[in-house]
Design a protein around this motif. Structure first.
Motif, PDB file in Angstrom:
ATOM      1  N   TRP A 103       1.022 -19.945  -6.186  1.00 56.71           N
ATOM      2  CA  TRP A 103       2.404 -19.748  -5.779  1.00 56.71           C
ATOM      3  C   TRP A 103       2.986 -18.433  -6.290  1.00 56.71           C
ATOM      4  N   TRP A 104       3.138 -18.262  -7.577  1.00 53.74           N
ATOM      5  CA  TRP A 104       3.819 -17.051  -8.028  1.00 53.74           C
ATOM      6  C   TRP A 104       2.908 -15.840  -8.087  1.00 53.74           C
ATOM      7  N   THR A 105       1.709 -15.993  -8.560  1.00 50.77           N
ATOM      8  CA  THR A 105       0.819 -14.836  -8.670  1.00 50.77           C
ATOM      9  C   THR A 105       0.487 -14.269  -7.297  1.00 50.77           C
ATOM     10  N   ALA A 106       0.061 -15.117  -6.371  1.00 44.71           N
ATOM     11  CA  ALA A 106      -0.323 -14.638  -5.041  1.00 44.71           C
ATOM     12  C   ALA A 106       0.883 -14.134  -4.258  1.00 44.71           C
ATOM     13  N   ILE A 107       2.024 -14.782  -4.406  1.00 46.52           N
ATOM     14  CA  ILE A 107       3.235 -14.334  -3.685  1.00 46.52           C
ATOM     15  C   ILE A 107       3.641 -12.945  -4.176  1.00 46.52           C
ATOM     16  N   TRP A 108       3.717 -12.760  -5.498  1.00 53.42           N
ATOM     17  CA  TRP A 108       4.083 -11.441  -6.032  1.00 53.42           C
ATOM     18  C   TRP A 108       3.037 -10.397  -5.678  1.00 53.42           C
ATOM     19  N   ALA A 109       1.767 -10.791  -5.725  1.00 50.27           N
ATOM     20  CA  ALA A 109       0.706  -9.851  -5.370  1.00 50.27           C
ATOM     21  C   ALA A 109       0.812  -9.434  -3.912  1.00 50.27           C
ATOM     22  N   ALA A 110       1.159 -10.366  -3.027  1.00 49.84           N
ATOM     23  CA  ALA A 110       1.309 -10.038  -1.608  1.00 49.84           C
ATOM     24  C   ALA A 110       2.464  -9.063  -1.387  1.00 49.84           C
ATOM     25  N   ILE A 111       3.550  -9.269  -2.107  1.00 48.46           N
ATOM     26  CA  ILE A 111       4.706  -8.373  -1.968  1.00 48.46           C
ATOM     27  C   ILE A 111       4.351  -6.974  -2.473  1.00 48.46           C
ATOM     28  N   VAL A 112       3.753  -6.896  -3.667  1.00 46.14           N
ATOM     29  CA  VAL A 112       3.385  -5.592  -4.233  1.00 46.14           C
ATOM     30  C   VAL A 112       2.313  -4.927  -3.383  1.00 46.14           C
ATOM     31  N   LEU A 113       1.345  -5.712  -2.878  1.00 45.60           N
ATOM     32  CA  LEU A 113       0.294  -5.144  -2.030  1.00 45.60           C
ATOM     33  C   LEU A 113       0.878  -4.564  -0.744  1.00 45.60           C
ATOM     34  N   SER A 114       1.864  -5.213  -0.179  1.00 47.73           N
ATOM     35  CA  SER A 114       2.503  -4.675   1.026  1.00 47.73           C
ATOM     36  C   SER A 114       3.167  -3.329   0.747  1.00 47.73           C
ATOM     37  N   ILE A 115       3.842  -3.240  -0.384  1.00 45.49           N
ATOM     38  CA  ILE A 115       4.524  -1.987  -0.742  1.00 45.49           C
ATOM     39  C   ILE A 115       3.505  -0.881  -1.031  1.00 45.49           C
ATOM     40  N   VAL A 116       2.486  -1.192  -1.819  1.00 42.13           N
ATOM     41  CA  VAL A 116       1.476  -0.188  -2.177  1.00 42.13           C
ATOM     42  C   VAL A 116       0.704   0.261  -0.936  1.00 42.13           C
ATOM     43  N   SER A 117       0.337  -0.683  -0.072  1.00 50.71           N
ATOM     44  CA  SER A 117      -0.383  -0.330   1.160  1.00 50.71           C
ATOM     45  C   SER A 117       0.475   0.544   2.052  1.00 50.71           C
ATOM     46  N   TRP A 118       1.756   0.252   2.123  1.00 51.05           N
ATOM     47  CA  TRP A 118       2.668   1.066   2.927  1.00 51.05           C
ATOM     48  C   TRP A 118       2.738   2.492   2.376  1.00 51.05           C
ATOM     49  N   LEU A 119       2.860   2.608   1.053  1.00 44.48           N
ATOM     50  CA  LEU A 119       2.914   3.943   0.444  1.00 44.48           C
ATOM     51  C   LEU A 119       1.610   4.708   0.659  1.00 44.48           C
ATOM     52  N   LEU A 120       0.474   4.028   0.524  1.00 40.27           N
ATOM     53  CA  LEU A 120      -0.819   4.691   0.748  1.00 40.27           C
ATOM     54  C   LEU A 120      -1.001   5.096   2.205  1.00 40.27           C
ATOM     55  N   SER A 121      -0.509   4.277   3.129  1.00 40.63           N
ATOM     56  CA  SER A 121      -0.621   4.653   4.543  1.00 40.63           C
ATOM     57  C   SER A 121       0.251   5.860   4.857  1.00 40.63           C
ATOM     58  N   LEU A 122       1.418   5.947   4.221  1.00 36.38           N
ATOM     59  CA  LEU A 122       2.257   7.141   4.402  1.00 36.38           C
ATOM     60  C   LEU A 122       1.561   8.378   3.849  1.00 36.38           C
ATOM     61  N   ALA A 123       0.970   8.248   2.673  1.00 36.08           N
ATOM     62  CA  ALA A 123       0.283   9.386   2.062  1.00 36.08           C
ATOM     63  C   ALA A 123      -0.936   9.802   2.873  1.00 36.08           C
ATOM     64  N   SER A 124      -1.699   8.835   3.368  1.00 40.72           N
ATOM     65  CA  SER A 124      -2.890   9.193   4.151  1.00 40.72           C
ATOM     66  C   SER A 124      -2.507   9.772   5.507  1.00 40.72           C
ATOM     67  N   ARG A 125      -1.407   9.322   6.077  1.00 41.44           N
ATOM     68  CA  ARG A 125      -0.949   9.894   7.349  1.00 41.44           C
ATOM     69  C   ARG A 125      -0.515  11.344   7.149  1.00 41.44           C
ATOM     70  N   ASP A 126       0.203  11.611   6.060  1.00 42.85           N
ATOM     71  CA  ASP A 126       0.602  12.987   5.764  1.00 42.85           C
ATOM     72  C   ASP A 126      -0.608  13.862   5.480  1.00 42.85           C
ATOM     73  N   LEU A 127      -1.608  13.302   4.805  1.00 45.48           N
ATOM     74  CA  LEU A 127      -2.827  14.049   4.515  1.00 45.48           C
ATOM     75  C   LEU A 127      -3.574  14.378   5.807  1.00 45.48           C
ATOM     76  N   ARG A 128      -3.634  13.438   6.748  1.00 41.38           N
ATOM     77  CA  ARG A 128      -4.301  13.695   8.027  1.00 41.38           C
ATOM     78  C   ARG A 128      -3.576  14.770   8.834  1.00 41.38           C
ATOM     79  N   ARG A 129      -2.248  14.763   8.747  1.00 41.71           N
ATOM     80  CA  ARG A 129      -1.477  15.778   9.471  1.00 41.71           C
ATOM     81  C   ARG A 129      -1.740  17.172   8.929  1.00 41.71           C
TER      82      ARG A 129
END
Length: 133
Positions: A103-129
């Motif tokens: 419940w708490w560990t996986a829920i918090w991990a999912a929230i943080v993973l969404s944020i970190v993945s979003w930031l990494l996708s922004l960085a990789s998109r800028d790098l590709r550009r």
């Protein structure tokens, strides 16, 4: 094959970052740094496969819950995918992702993973550009 490896590496990096911020989510196994990196990469590939195969089925079956919660159930589905990945790796081998409590560990991990993945996708998109120019 190149985009797959890059995506798996970014997912592994995101999972590793999440383990540093969420207490109760850890990678187990591996004696050397190279083994630990390999375990993270394999867990990232398994997580990608779980997201590609199981997640669409779970999303389809839980459409009413998405509607009732106005989409917030998506966090629970992401936490469930992390939990599936941990169960697959931890119980079929003696290495992989370990989650203390769903419940708490996986829920918090999912929230943080969404944020970190979003930031990494922004960085990789800028790098590709910048490399295309």
């Amino acid at each position: 094959m190149g985009p797959f490896l890059i995506r798996a590496a970014l997912t592994g990096l995101a999972l590793w970052v999440v383990t540093k911020f969420v207490h109760g989510l850890t990678f187990v196994g591996g004696d050397t740094t190279l083994q630990k990196v390999g375990i993270i990469f394999v867990v990232a590939v398994i997580f990608g496969l779980v997201n590609a195969v199981i997640k669409p089925i779970v999303q389809f079956l839980s459409i009413p819950l998405y509607i009732v919660t106005l989409g917030l159930f998506h966090v629970v589905v992401n936490a469930l995918m992390l939990w599936f990945t941990a169960r697959i790796t931890e119980h079929t081998t003696h290495w992989g992702l370990q989650i203390d409590h769903f419940w708490w560990t996986a829920i918090w991990a999912a929230i943080v993973l969404s944020i970190v993945s979003w930031l990494l996708s922004l960085a990789s998109r800028d790098l590709r550009r910048t490399t295309r120019r």
